[in-house]
Design a protein around this motif. Structure first.
Motif, PDB file in Angstrom:
ATOM      1  N   LYS A 146      -1.152  11.862  53.351  1.00 17.11           N
ATOM      2  CA  LYS A 146       0.110  11.704  54.054  1.00 17.11           C
ATOM      3  C   LYS A 146       0.158  12.627  55.271  1.00 17.11           C
ATOM      4  CE  LYS A 146       2.404  10.639  49.686  1.00 17.11           C
ATOM      5  NZ  LYS A 146       1.188  10.809  48.915  1.00 17.11           N
ATOM      6  N   THR A 147      -0.721  13.598  55.312  1.00 18.74           N
ATOM      7  CA  THR A 147      -0.776  14.531  56.439  1.00 18.74           C
ATOM      8  C   THR A 147      -1.159  13.771  57.705  1.00 18.74           C
ATOM      9  OG1 THR A 147      -1.352  16.374  54.994  1.00 18.74           O
ATOM     10  CG2 THR A 147      -1.915  16.611  57.319  1.00 18.74           C
ATOM     11  N   GLN A 148      -0.485  14.071  58.799  1.00 19.17           N
ATOM     12  CA  GLN A 148      -0.691  13.372  60.068  1.00 19.17           C
ATOM     13  C   GLN A 148      -1.176  14.342  61.143  1.00 19.17           C
ATOM     14  OE1 GLN A 148       0.011   9.923  60.563  1.00 19.17           O
ATOM     15  NE2 GLN A 148       0.235   9.898  58.331  1.00 19.17           N
ATOM     16  N   ILE A 149      -2.012  13.836  62.037  1.00 17.56           N
ATOM     17  CA  ILE A 149      -2.416  14.587  63.219  1.00 17.56           C
ATOM     18  C   ILE A 149      -2.020  13.770  64.449  1.00 17.56           C
ATOM     19  CG2 ILE A 149      -4.786  13.644  63.136  1.00 17.56           C
ATOM     20  CD1 ILE A 149      -5.710  16.333  64.379  1.00 17.56           C
ATOM     21  N   THR A 150      -1.344  14.414  65.376  1.00 19.83           N
ATOM     22  CA  THR A 150      -0.871  13.726  66.579  1.00 19.83           C
ATOM     23  C   THR A 150      -1.192  14.564  67.804  1.00 19.83           C
ATOM     24  OG1 THR A 150       1.320  14.758  66.295  1.00 19.83           O
ATOM     25  CG2 THR A 150       1.024  12.526  65.416  1.00 19.83           C
ATOM     26  N   VAL A 168      -9.117  28.793  50.101  1.00 23.57           N
ATOM     27  CA  VAL A 168      -8.474  29.017  51.400  1.00 23.57           C
ATOM     28  C   VAL A 168      -7.851  30.406  51.501  1.00 23.57           C
ATOM     29  CG1 VAL A 168      -8.058  26.562  51.815  1.00 23.57           C
ATOM     30  CG2 VAL A 168      -6.260  27.956  50.789  1.00 23.57           C
ATOM     31  N   LEU A 169      -7.525  31.015  50.362  1.00 24.41           N
ATOM     32  CA  LEU A 169      -6.986  32.375  50.396  1.00 24.41           C
ATOM     33  C   LEU A 169      -7.971  33.355  51.021  1.00 24.41           C
ATOM     34  CD1 LEU A 169      -5.375  32.621  46.840  1.00 24.41           C
ATOM     35  CD2 LEU A 169      -4.162  32.556  49.022  1.00 24.41           C
ATOM     36  N   PHE A 170      -9.249  33.017  50.996  1.00 25.39           N
ATOM     37  CA  PHE A 170     -10.289  33.931  51.475  1.00 25.39           C
ATOM     38  C   PHE A 170     -10.977  33.412  52.738  1.00 25.39           C
ATOM     39  CE2 PHE A 170      -9.990  33.727  46.856  1.00 25.39           C
ATOM     40  CZ  PHE A 170      -9.620  35.031  46.547  1.00 25.39           C
ATOM     41  N   ALA A 171     -10.481  32.312  53.292  1.00 27.82           N
ATOM     42  CA  ALA A 171     -11.178  31.627  54.383  1.00 27.82           C
ATOM     43  C   ALA A 171     -10.736  32.120  55.755  1.00 27.82           C
ATOM     44  CB  ALA A 171     -10.947  30.120  54.282  1.00 27.82           C
ATOM     45  N   ASP A 172     -11.652  32.033  56.715  1.00 26.27           N
ATOM     46  CA  ASP A 172     -11.344  32.278  58.126  1.00 26.27           C
ATOM     47  C   ASP A 172     -10.954  30.980  58.823  1.00 26.27           C
ATOM     48  OD1 ASP A 172     -12.239  35.171  58.371  1.00 26.27           O
ATOM     49  OD2 ASP A 172     -14.075  34.241  57.616  1.00 26.27           O
ATOM     50  N   TRP A 173     -11.502  29.854  58.337  1.00 18.18           N
ATOM     51  CA  TRP A 173     -11.256  28.532  58.914  1.00 18.18           C
ATOM     52  C   TRP A 173     -10.832  27.576  57.815  1.00 18.18           C
ATOM     53  CZ3 TRP A 173     -11.673  27.567  64.133  1.00 18.18           C
ATOM     54  CH2 TRP A 173     -12.366  28.513  64.901  1.00 18.18           C
ATOM     55  N   LEU A 174      -9.869  26.709  58.118  1.00 20.96           N
ATOM     56  CA  LEU A 174      -9.422  25.686  57.190  1.00 20.96           C
ATOM     57  C   LEU A 174      -9.860  24.324  57.710  1.00 20.96           C
ATOM     58  CD1 LEU A 174      -5.741  26.921  56.734  1.00 20.96           C
ATOM     59  CD2 LEU A 174      -7.815  27.739  55.591  1.00 20.96           C
ATOM     60  N   ALA A 175     -10.557  23.560  56.877  1.00 20.41           N
ATOM     61  CA  ALA A 175     -10.931  22.180  57.213  1.00 20.41           C
ATOM     62  C   ALA A 175      -9.860  21.283  56.623  1.00 20.41           C
ATOM     63  CB  ALA A 175     -12.302  21.841  56.649  1.00 20.41           C
ATOM     64  N   ILE A 176      -9.015  20.727  57.486  1.00 20.66           N
ATOM     65  CA  ILE A 176      -7.822  20.005  57.050  1.00 20.66           C
ATOM     66  C   ILE A 176      -7.990  18.512  57.346  1.00 20.66           C
ATOM     67  CG2 ILE A 176      -5.327  19.780  57.302  1.00 20.66           C
ATOM     68  CD1 ILE A 176      -5.293  22.676  58.323  1.00 20.66           C
ATOM     69  N   SER A 177      -7.869  17.693  56.311  1.00 21.76           N
ATOM     70  CA  SER A 177      -7.926  16.243  56.515  1.00 21.76           C
ATOM     71  C   SER A 177      -6.547  15.735  56.921  1.00 21.76           C
ATOM     72  CB  SER A 177      -8.394  15.538  55.237  1.00 21.76           C
ATOM     73  OG  SER A 177      -7.489  15.777  54.175  1.00 21.76           O
ATOM     74  N   ALA A 178      -6.530  14.743  57.812  1.00 23.43           N
ATOM     75  CA  ALA A 178      -5.275  14.157  58.282  1.00 23.43           C
ATOM     76  C   ALA A 178      -5.563  12.786  58.878  1.00 23.43           C
ATOM     77  CB  ALA A 178      -4.619  15.060  59.326  1.00 23.43           C
ATOM     78  N   LEU A 179      -4.547  11.927  58.877  1.00 19.63           N
ATOM     79  CA  LEU A 179      -4.659  10.605  59.477  1.00 19.63           C
ATOM     80  C   LEU A 179      -4.140  10.646  60.911  1.00 19.63           C
ATOM     81  CD1 LEU A 179      -3.314   8.416  56.533  1.00 19.63           C
ATOM     82  CD2 LEU A 179      -5.704   8.761  57.198  1.00 19.63           C
ATOM     83  N   ASP A 180      -4.904  10.003  61.816  1.00 17.43           N
ATOM     84  CA  ASP A 180      -4.440   9.944  63.193  1.00 17.43           C
ATOM     85  C   ASP A 180      -3.505   8.745  63.385  1.00 17.43           C
ATOM     86  OD1 ASP A 180      -6.031   7.673  63.439  1.00 17.43           O
ATOM     87  OD2 ASP A 180      -7.523   8.613  64.743  1.00 17.43           O
ATOM     88  N   ALA A 181      -3.090   8.486  64.630  1.00  9.44           N
ATOM     89  CA  ALA A 181      -2.108   7.435  64.907  1.00  9.44           C
ATOM     90  C   ALA A 181      -2.611   6.047  64.516  1.00  9.44           C
ATOM     91  CB  ALA A 181      -1.733   7.457  66.386  1.00  9.44           C
ATOM     92  N   ALA A 182      -3.949   5.884  64.445  1.00  7.10           N
ATOM     93  CA  ALA A 182      -4.529   4.595  64.048  1.00  7.10           C
ATOM     94  C   ALA A 182      -4.912   4.566  62.571  1.00  7.10           C
ATOM     95  CB  ALA A 182      -5.755   4.299  64.917  1.00  7.10           C
ATOM     96  N   ARG A 184      -6.863   6.538  61.018  1.00  8.98           N
ATOM     97  CA  ARG A 184      -8.252   6.936  60.778  1.00  8.98           C
ATOM     98  C   ARG A 184      -8.260   8.352  60.215  1.00  8.98           C
ATOM     99  NH1 ARG A 184     -10.135   5.520  66.797  1.00  8.98           N
ATOM    100  NH2 ARG A 184      -8.409   6.980  67.027  1.00  8.98           N
ATOM    101  N   MET A 185      -9.160   8.582  59.240  1.00  7.43           N
ATOM    102  CA  MET A 185      -9.261   9.904  58.647  1.00  7.43           C
ATOM    103  C   MET A 185      -9.963  10.861  59.605  1.00  7.43           C
ATOM    104  SD  MET A 185      -8.627  11.972  56.264  1.00  7.43           S
ATOM    105  CE  MET A 185      -7.970  10.837  55.045  1.00  7.43           C
ATOM    106  N   THR A 186      -9.397  12.051  59.763  1.00 10.10           N
ATOM    107  CA  THR A 186     -10.004  13.096  60.583  1.00 10.10           C
ATOM    108  C   THR A 186     -10.108  14.368  59.757  1.00 10.10           C
ATOM    109  OG1 THR A 186      -7.925  14.028  61.417  1.00 10.10           O
ATOM    110  CG2 THR A 186      -8.842  12.145  62.627  1.00 10.10           C
ATOM    111  N   ILE A 187     -10.978  15.251  60.182  1.00  9.22           N
ATOM    112  CA  ILE A 187     -11.014  16.614  59.641  1.00  9.22           C
ATOM    113  C   ILE A 187     -10.933  17.566  60.828  1.00  9.22           C
ATOM    114  CG2 ILE A 187     -12.320  18.368  58.402  1.00  9.22           C
ATOM    115  CD1 ILE A 187     -13.516  16.221  56.676  1.00  9.22           C
ATOM    116  N   SER A 188      -9.953  18.452  60.798  1.00  9.90           N
ATOM    117  CA  SER A 188      -9.765  19.436  61.864  1.00  9.90           C
ATOM    118  C   SER A 188     -10.092  20.821  61.335  1.00  9.90           C
ATOM    119  CB  SER A 188      -8.317  19.422  62.356  1.00  9.90           C
ATOM    120  OG  SER A 188      -7.975  18.160  62.891  1.00  9.90           O
TER     121      SER A 188
END
Length: 204
Positions: A146-150, A168-182, A184-188
């Motif tokens: 349900k997470t969106q990236i715009t 993630v409590l110990f991470a420097d970077w978070l790889a976050i999955s999200a759906l774009d406007a079309a 499509r699955m992305t990872i940021s």
């Protein structure tokens, strides 16, 4: 996989550079002896293993799956599994944390642009830790996000809530999955300290 955000990290010591699978296994056994010492105490008193995860990162073990062309040693899956087993036998809580980190490195290997590989493998070689933020409450299947990236000016905005984000409590970077406007699955890849990121330690 999206654009690379500017890294705003902290200065940390340069990790040890592991040269072989045999050395990686020896270091895992050495760390396991240290980690087992207070493992039960950490569980009983709910002490988060920040020091232990720092030691793990500084040992060089978190960079062993990086391809050789990016200065890693690209260990086999068999060795990676054995190292996970060694750490888990000492402290199962610590043993599961690198799973998300290694997943992210493999996703980079399989799907990233050359620019992204150069940058993020370089950050991993420098000791940065990656955590995966993929699962959501109520997921019926993997990727049911349900997470969106715009688009947001020159960059992007991610809006959503993740759970079961081990590590993630110990991470420097978070790889976050999200759906774009079309849809499509992305990872940021988002720096932990990015504006709007809220990490809630709510384990019960």
């Amino acid at each position: 996989m999206g654009n690379i955000s500017q890294f705003a990290g902290k200065t940390k010591p340069t990790p040890h550079r592991i040269e072989s699978e045999e050395e990686a296994l020896a270091i895992a056994r050495e760390l396991a002896l240290r980690f087992s010492d207070r493992a039960s105490e950490r569980d009983l008193e709910r002490v988060l293993p920040h020091d232990e995860l720092d030691q793990l990162a500084q040992s060089g073990l978190l960079a062993i799956s990086i391809p050789s062309e990016y200065e890693g040693i690209d260990v086999s899956n068999v060795v990676l599994a054995e190292i996970t087993a060694i750490l888990s036998e000492a402290d199962s809580s610590i043993g599961q944390i690198p799973q998300g980190h290694f997943y992210v490195l493999e996703a980079l290997r399989q799907h990233a642009t050359e620019e992204q590989k150069q940058f993020f493998f370089g950050r991993a070689m420098a000791g940065d830790r990656f955590g995966s933020a993929l699962s959501e409450s109520g997921d019926k299947i993997i990727g049911d996000d349900k997470t969106q990236i715009t688009g947001n000016g020159a960059g992007y905005r991610i809006n959503g809530r993740k759970q079961y984000c081990t590590g993630v409590l110990f991470a420097d970077w978070l790889a976050i999955s999200a759906l774009d406007a079309a849809d499509r699955m992305t990872i940021s890849f988002v720096p932990r300290a990015a504006e709007g990121v809220r990490i809630i330690d709510d384990w019960d």
